[in-house]
Design a protein around this motif. Structure first.
Motif, PDB file in Angstrom:
ATOM      1  N   THR A 111      23.425   9.951  -8.537  1.00 40.58           N
ATOM      2  CA  THR A 111      24.812   9.469  -8.455  1.00 40.58           C
ATOM      3  C   THR A 111      24.865   7.939  -8.525  1.00 40.58           C
ATOM      4  OG1 THR A 111      25.266  11.399  -7.084  1.00 40.58           O
ATOM      5  CG2 THR A 111      26.944   9.670  -7.125  1.00 40.58           C
ATOM      6  N   ASP A 134      28.467  17.609  -9.839  1.00 45.35           N
ATOM      7  CA  ASP A 134      27.753  18.092  -8.662  1.00 45.35           C
ATOM      8  C   ASP A 134      28.705  18.908  -7.800  1.00 45.35           C
ATOM      9  OD1 ASP A 134      26.349  18.616  -6.377  1.00 45.35           O
ATOM     10  OD2 ASP A 134      25.662  16.562  -6.048  1.00 45.35           O
ATOM     11  N   ARG A 137      27.005  19.876  -3.530  1.00 49.16           N
ATOM     12  CA  ARG A 137      27.158  19.167  -2.257  1.00 49.16           C
ATOM     13  C   ARG A 137      28.602  18.742  -2.075  1.00 49.16           C
ATOM     14  NH1 ARG A 137      21.993  15.581  -0.693  1.00 49.16           N
ATOM     15  NH2 ARG A 137      23.006  13.990  -1.921  1.00 49.16           N
ATOM     16  N   GLN A 143      31.688  10.617  -3.618  1.00 45.83           N
ATOM     17  CA  GLN A 143      30.745   9.498  -3.683  1.00 45.83           C
ATOM     18  C   GLN A 143      30.780   8.862  -5.081  1.00 45.83           C
ATOM     19  OE1 GLN A 143      26.621  10.664  -3.465  1.00 45.83           O
ATOM     20  NE2 GLN A 143      25.878   8.549  -3.527  1.00 45.83           N
ATOM     21  N   ASP A 184      26.916  13.096 -13.911  1.00 47.88           N
ATOM     22  CA  ASP A 184      26.172  13.316 -12.668  1.00 47.88           C
ATOM     23  C   ASP A 184      26.056  14.818 -12.423  1.00 47.88           C
ATOM     24  OD1 ASP A 184      24.933  12.719 -10.264  1.00 47.88           O
ATOM     25  OD2 ASP A 184      26.820  12.648  -9.134  1.00 47.88           O
TER      26      ASP A 184
HETATM   27 MG   LIG Z   1      24.321  12.827  -6.019  1.00 39.92          MG
END
Ligand SMILES: [Mg+2]
Ligand SMILES: Nc1nc2c(ncn2[C@@H]2O[C@H](COP(=O)(O)OP(=O)(O)O)[C@@H](O)[C@H]2O)c(=O)[nH]1
Length: 447
Positions: A111, A134, A137, A143, A184
């Protein structure tokens, strides 16, 4: 800085070479042993280290040249270190609509590296966006969004969607507006079946131009196994090694990638968005060795060689010892005002203030011939020219492709120089520079 400890010890080795007055096998052994120790401490594979130093020694022996031994050694070390790091960055961004796909395990730096790459290419004038896939998570998307916002880079995420392929489809049209899409993805603790399948599905839908494996430097030589595993499962176009700033053992990851013939495209050297560099082995090694680039490195080496040798020759001149090595240096120096200056400055009571201009009028052809002749001599003959009699003269002349007369002339020069030096010693220090120059000018044909 990256690989601080390794860099410090390699710089010490370079200094050792530069500072030495006599390059011989003992010095080379000593330096190679130091380099072995430094590289092993930086986690480079022991077998690779021994192969490397063996190669350095072979290269030095192959290209031995009396007049530039220090440069030769430094240059060989530099070249061979570069060669174990692989090709480095090979990315070319040509067509519009390039897509990067970043893959790797948990916490490897995917990331963060997305944002860094975004920044990197944004600065180079590309219209960049980030795509967050992603879905594994919970906080991952946010993020990425935060990092992107800080850099003013558009970002596409969907926190509710669990299927990355659907996210790609959702934004497909919008993504077409960008020159570069940096993607990502989710990691796992290990490359398991689930992760492999997920990446394969993304790959099929996204059709990336480059897939990068992200490896943190602190996994050391394990980078080898991880790269092999990922390459077996999916297509990998290169690796990006992150956290190079955080470990003394980065030598392991860097060399392991080259070992698997996977180019290291970028390196992450800090936590900030700016802390990303294209990986260029030449630049990297010259920095490790402590020089801006190879040219400055060699120039520096030459300067130090000059200085050390000048001091040495100066000392030998004053002690009355003198051999053909010294003469060759003396002849070389005549071309170089700086060197004469240094030699003179080594002789107490003299200054350069009134140096006659004629001193610099050296016969280039003659110097060249002398140098060729000396190249055909053995070390023993150079150190102790008195042993050179008719038979040796014949051999040397043949070897150098010159006439015996030329060889005799060189020996005559040497004898005259030696005689003058003896006289100088007997008469004490020359009273002034002119007197010294007069003594030097006594050597016929040289000036
Ligand atoms: Mg990550
Ligand atoms: N010092 C340092 N930290 C890094 C670097 N790259 C990533 N990190 C840190 O490593 C941690 C994990 O990074 P992240 O991008 O979230 O990894 P991901 O799980 O692969 O997405 C974060 O705390 C980052 O700030 C780097 O080059 N240097």
């Amino acid at each position: 800085m990256v690989l601080d400890k390794l860099s410090t010890s390699l710089k010490e080795s370079m200094k050792k070479i530069l500072k030495t007055t006599h390059v011989n096998d003992a010095l080379i052994n000593d330096v190679l042993k130091d380099i072995q120790k430094s590289l092993i401490q930086a986690d480079v594979d022991i077998k690779l280290v021994f192969e490397l130093t063996k190669k350095i020694r072979e290269e030095i022996n192959k290209r031995k040249d009396r007049f530039s031994q220090k440069e030769l050694i430094i240059n060989t070390i530099y070249q061979e270190l570069v060669s174990i790091l692989g090709e480095g960055n090979t990315i070319t961004i040509e067509k519009k609509q390039e897509i990067f796909l970043l893959v790797g395990l948990f916490g490897s730096g995917k990331t963060t590296t997305c944002a860094k790459l975004g920044r990197y290419y944004q600065k180079r004038g590309l219209k960049v966006c980030l795509l967050g896939l992603d879905t594994f998570r919970p906080a991952a998307m946010r993020q990425l969004e935060q990092l992107a916002k800080k850099l003013n880079i558009p970002v596409f995420i969907d926190e509710k969607e669990k299927n990355p392929v659907k996210i790609i489809r959702k934004y497909k049209k919008e993504l077409k507006n960008y020159d570069l899409i940096i993607t990502d993805t989710a990691g796992r603790n290990a490359l398991d079946e689930q992760l492999t399948k997920e990446i394969k599905n993304i790959e099929k839908e996204l059709k990336p131009s480059y897939t990068f494996l992200i490896l943190p430097a602190d996994i050391g030589q394990n980078a080898k196994n991880q790269t092999i595993a990922f390459k077996d499962a999916i297509n990998i176009d290169g690796v990006i090694i992150t956290k190079l700033d955080g470990t003394a053992k980065a030598g392991g990851a860097l060399t392991a990638c080259a070992f698997t013939k996977t180019n290291i495209q970028f390196i992450g050297v800090g936590e900030k968005a700016e802390d990303l560099e294209e990986f260029k082995p030449k630049k990297f090694v010259s920095r490790l060795l402590g020089m801006g680039d190879l040219e400055t490195l060699l120039k520096k080496a030459e300067e130090v060689i000059d200085e050390v040798q000048a001091r040495e020759v100066g000392e030998r001149l004053m002690s009355g010892k003198f051999n053909l090595f010294d003469l060759s240096f003396q002849l070389e120096s005549m071309r170089n005002m700086g060197s004469i200056q240094k030699i003179v400055s080594m002789i107490p009571g003299l200054s350069m203030a009134n140096l006659p201009k004629e001193l610099l009028g050296v016969q280039e052809n003659k110097l060249r011939t002398f140098k060729i002749i000396m190249d055909s001599m053995t070390k023993e003959e150079l150190m102790n020219p008195e042993i050179i009699r008719a038979e040796r003269i014949e051999r040397i002349a043949r070897g150098a492709g010159v006439s015996e007369k030329d060889v005799r002339e060189l020996l005559k020069q040497y004898k005259q120089m030696k005689k003058i030096l003896k006289k100088m010693k007997g008469a004490g220090q020359p009273k002034n520079l002119r007197q010294l120059m007069k003594q030097f000018k006594g050597i016929k044909g040289l000036m």
